[in-house]
Design a protein around this motif. Structure first.
Motif, short mmCIF file in Angstrom:
data_model
loop_
_atom_site.label_atom_id
_atom_site.label_comp_id
_atom_site.label_asym_id
_atom_site.label_seq_id
_atom_site.Cartn_x
_atom_site.Cartn_y
_atom_site.Cartn_z
N LEU A 56 0.80 -1.23 0.00
CA LEU A 56 0.00 0.00 0.00
C LEU A 56 0.83 1.28 0.00
O LEU A 56 0.56 2.20 -0.77
CB LEU A 56 -0.96 0.02 1.19
N PRO A 57 1.86 1.38 0.87
CA PRO A 57 2.59 2.65 0.91
C PRO A 57 3.28 2.99 -0.41
O PRO A 57 3.69 4.13 -0.61
CB PRO A 57 3.63 2.41 2.02
N TYR A 79 1.75 2.57 -3.34
CA TYR A 79 0.69 2.94 -4.29
C TYR A 79 0.26 4.36 -4.00
O TYR A 79 -0.26 4.66 -2.93
CB TYR A 79 -0.51 2.00 -4.16
N LEU A 80 0.43 5.24 -4.95
CA LEU A 80 0.23 6.67 -4.71
C LEU A 80 -1.06 7.00 -3.97
O LEU A 80 -1.08 7.88 -3.11
CB LEU A 80 0.26 7.43 -6.04
N GLY A 81 -2.13 6.31 -4.30
CA GLY A 81 -3.41 6.66 -3.71
C GLY A 81 -3.39 6.64 -2.19
O GLY A 81 -3.97 7.51 -1.55
N TYR A 82 -2.70 5.67 -1.63
CA TYR A 82 -2.74 5.54 -0.18
C TYR A 82 -2.00 6.67 0.54
O TYR A 82 -2.58 7.36 1.39
CB TYR A 82 -2.21 4.16 0.23
N PRO A 83 -0.72 6.91 0.23
CA PRO A 83 -0.05 8.04 0.89
C PRO A 83 -0.71 9.38 0.58
O PRO A 83 -0.71 10.27 1.45
CB PRO A 83 1.38 8.01 0.33
N LEU A 84 -1.26 9.50 -0.59
CA LEU A 84 -1.97 10.74 -0.93
C LEU A 84 -3.14 10.95 0.02
O LEU A 84 -3.35 12.03 0.57
CB LEU A 84 -2.50 10.66 -2.36
N ARG A 85 -3.90 9.91 0.19
CA ARG A 85 -5.06 10.00 1.05
C ARG A 85 -4.65 10.32 2.48
O ARG A 85 -5.24 11.18 3.14
CB ARG A 85 -5.82 8.67 1.00
N ARG A 86 -3.62 9.62 2.97
CA ARG A 86 -3.18 9.86 4.34
C ARG A 86 -2.67 11.29 4.50
O ARG A 86 -2.97 11.96 5.49
CB ARG A 86 -2.08 8.86 4.73
#
Lengths: 193, 193
Positions: free
Chosen positions: A52-53, A55-62
């Motif tokens: 997950l870390p 994959y851009l979507g996850y750190p972006l969301r966090r």
DNA sequence: TGATTGTATTATAGATCATAACAATTATAC
DNA sequence: GTATAATTGTTATGATCTATAATACAATCA
């Protein structure tokens, strides 16, 4: 625990479960057979996040959640949510604009923008003036402008603190990458259409 | 236009407005008294966003929305939303974990995580097994693992496309900056507590 | 034993977001 | 000049997401 309250829904779920898997006694010994945490920092407490870390979507969301929380802590004192603040800023930068245009500039659906303007108008921050007989022109009231400027001042301080966290220039690089990514994805979406 | 439909709410709003500004007949002649474009509404189409694009929160939000939309277009074919996908990934990486731990690893409130697991369980993707009498151990079903792996494959392709957009290394730099920012803000929040 | 903490759940409410339907106005076409 | 289409704002509705409070039961510990 689910088996406790016995709501109909809970019972239904239990019935669909293979009987062999709901014994009262559980193997507490079970060693997290995964322990796949070989590549994870993980610190004992948190679970492995797998890929997950990366994959851009996850750190972006966090990051987005963290920044919004930060904004709420700082600007919460002036009683503005991020969406409300950005609405005030855009109206302030474009006095007399139509609701449609402000909404589309912010990427908010017009139909949802109505409630936002209603709130801001009820709080005496925004004014709807007659533009033509089917159109309103949006303006900040004096209170609205004061609040917007207070928010801007707070936000400038926040940005300075982000620069501390990200190192010299890091914030600018981040802004550039985010803009490039958004533009690229929007273009791709437009191309698909 | 608001004055058209005359719902009670609308009337209430009108009444609170200074009389001078709510004529039933719009001054069609009135040279759009707005036009006050003190700074021009610019560029014909898009409005000026003022300082917003320089405030991290705004581009972050826009980028996050764009990436999520992109994910939904790609992974929508497998019927997974971003939150569901990441939940499957974490359960797959940590089979047998408690709901509490998975939720906190993902930054989801436990109370909201229940509905998510309910959905995934009803779709036959996740299994709740008994851990002890008050705890469930979460596992992927075979279907769940298949779907998760399909999602991972799709996501890998997405990441490659992001690298195209951001240039070589740009994606890695972005990941690093986002992680640094999130960590810094989380630390600050923890310090405040 | 009794008090405290942990785990999962429900209920509730707010914010966000999307779609559809609609009313009135304005713009355009014939 | 009138019929038709496109704009503009609005309401209604439903789906998500999130946060808080309260509850039920289990495990732990003084």
């Amino acid at each position: 625990m689910r088996a406790i309250q016995k709501s109909p829904r809970v019972i239904a779920r239990e019935q669909t479960r293979p009987p062999g898997s709901l014994p009262g006694k559980a193997p507490k010994v079970t060693p997290k057979f995964s322990a796949l945490a070989e590549d994870e920092p993980d610190a004992g407490l948190g679970l492995a996040l797998g890929p997950l870390p990366g994959y851009l979507g996850y750190p972006l969301r966090r990051a987005q959640i963290a920044v919004f929380e930060d904004f709420m802590l700082a600007a919460g004192s002036v009683g503005l949510r991020p969406g409300q603040f950005s609405t005030l800023v855009v109206i302030g930068a474009n006095p007399g604009s139509k609701q449609t245009d402000v909404a589309s500039a912010l990427g908010i659906q017009g139909t949802n923008f109505v409630a936002m303007i209603n709130q801001l108008e009820e709080r005496g921050l925004v004014e709807r003036r007659v533009f033509d007989r089917r159109t309103y022109a949006l303006h900040l009231t004096d209170d609205g402008r004061k609040l917007m400027e207070a928010g801007v001042a707070l936000q400038e301080a926040q940005e300075a603190s982000y620069e501390e966290i990200l190192g010299p220039g890091g914030r600018q690089i981040l802004l550039g990458l985010l803009a490039r990514l958004t533009a690229g994805l929007d273009a791709r979406k437009a191309g698909r259409r």
